[in-house]
Structures are given as structure tokens and as C-alpha cells.
Design a protein around this motif. Structure first.
Motif, PDB file in Angstrom:
ATOM      1  N   HIS A 119       0.825  -1.195   0.000  1.00 26.78           N
ATOM      2  CA  HIS A 119       0.000   0.000   0.000  1.00 26.78           C
ATOM      3  C   HIS A 119       0.866   1.254   0.000  1.00 26.78           C
ATOM      4  N   HIS A 149       0.094   5.826   0.647  1.00 28.76           N
ATOM      5  CA  HIS A 149      -0.879   6.739   1.232  1.00 28.76           C
ATOM      6  C   HIS A 149      -1.113   7.941   0.324  1.00 28.76           C
ATOM      7  N   GLU A 183       4.639   7.849   7.043  1.00 33.10           N
ATOM      8  CA  GLU A 183       4.663   6.869   8.123  1.00 33.10           C
ATOM      9  C   GLU A 183       6.080   6.734   8.674  1.00 33.10           C
ATOM     10  N   TYR A 208       8.012   3.883  10.983  1.00 33.76           N
ATOM     11  CA  TYR A 208       7.946   2.575  11.623  1.00 33.76           C
ATOM     12  C   TYR A 208       9.107   2.444  12.592  1.00 33.76           C
ATOM     13  N   ARG A 231       4.788   0.111  -0.148  1.00 29.44           N
ATOM     14  CA  ARG A 231       5.465  -0.541   0.975  1.00 29.44           C
ATOM     15  C   ARG A 231       4.832  -1.865   1.361  1.00 29.44           C
ATOM     16  N   GLN A 268       1.651   7.476  11.889  1.00 28.07           N
ATOM     17  CA  GLN A 268       1.398   8.184  10.634  1.00 28.07           C
ATOM     18  C   GLN A 268       0.778   9.541  10.899  1.00 28.07           C
TER      19      GLN A 268
HETATM   20 ZN    ZN Z   1       0.100   2.742   5.883  1.00 25.94          ZN
END
Ligand code: ZN
Length: 131
Positions: free
Chosen positions: A56, A58, A63, A65, A97, A113
Motif C-alpha cells: 500500500h 498513502h 509513516e 515505523y 510498501r 502516521q
Molecule cells: Zn500505511
């Protein structure tokens, strides 16, 4: 546990838990139960050999992580990047990603996010030290 549970909520703060991270499984988003207004936060855990079931990207949100434990690979626009406990990965909205656990232990991570480019103040320009 595989979800976040609200423990306490007032007008000023909210406290939730996903339980013991060592036994956390799946994915849990916490924006709704905490009532956050600036970021979405989720906990994820992938069992050895498992991947997030989809790639996916955005529309607007960046984001970040944070890998809490385990070893894995982030696939970012087709490029595989190894990660392990302590890795911090920023991903721009348009980047495709996916994440895969490559170790013998679950890959446990937090994903934060927020809208890309929206951070106008932080730490020393926003924090107010109280005497
Ligand atoms: Zn995401």
C-alpha cells in the motif's frame, strides 16, 4: 492480545494498552480509542515468514515505523531493506510498501502516521518547560 484496550480517558489524556508486546499478535490501531487528533498509531506483529497481506501507499500521510523486536525486510518501491530491533523507517506517502518477517521470532513494530509536511513545531519550539 491483538487489539488495544482503553484503560482510562479524561478530557486531557487517554491511556490504553496492547498488553505484553512479546505476545502481541496481529495489528491494532489506537487513534479511535485514544482520541488522537494529530497522528494515527498502530502496533503490528508478523509471525516468522509472514508478510503484510498487501502492498500500500498513502494519499497524504507519511509513516514512521519503529521496529521493537525481531528481524525483517521492508519492501519500499520494490527495494528490499533489512530491519531489526531498533530500526526506524520513514516512508513518504507515495512510496509503495510492504513488510515481511525474516527471523525466527515475530517482527513487532509501531507505525506512526501523520500528514506529510504538517509538522510546524516540535520539541524545543513547542515544549514549554514548567518551573
Ligand atoms: Zn500505511
Amino acid at each position: 492480545m491483538n487489539k488495544a484496550e482503553l484503560q482510562q480517558s479524561t478530557d486531557g489524556y487517554s491511556i490504553a494498552t496492547v498488553g505484553n508486546l512479546a505476545s502481541f499478535e496481529g495489528k491494532a490501531f489506537v487513534k479511535d480509542i485514544l482520541g488522537t487528533t494529530s497522528v494515527e498509531l498502530s502496533f503490528g506483529s508478523l509471525a516468522p515468514g509472514c508478510s503484510v497481506p498487501f502492498f500500500h501507499h498513502h494519499k497524504q500521510n507519511e509513516e514512521v515505523y519503529v521496529v521493537l523486536s525481531g528481524e525483517g525486510v521492508f519492501v519500499l518501491d520494490g527495494k528490499e531493506e533489512p530491519v531489526s530491533s531498533g530500526s526506524i523507517v520513514r516512508v513518504a506517502p507515495s512510496v509503495s510498501r510492504n513488510t515481511r518477517c525474516t527471523g525466527n521470532e515475530p517482527l513487532v513494530y509501531v507505525c506512526i502516521q501523520g500528514k506529510a509536511g504538517s509538522l510546524e513545531q516540535y520539541t524545543m519550539t513547542d515544549g514549554v518547560v514548567e518551573q
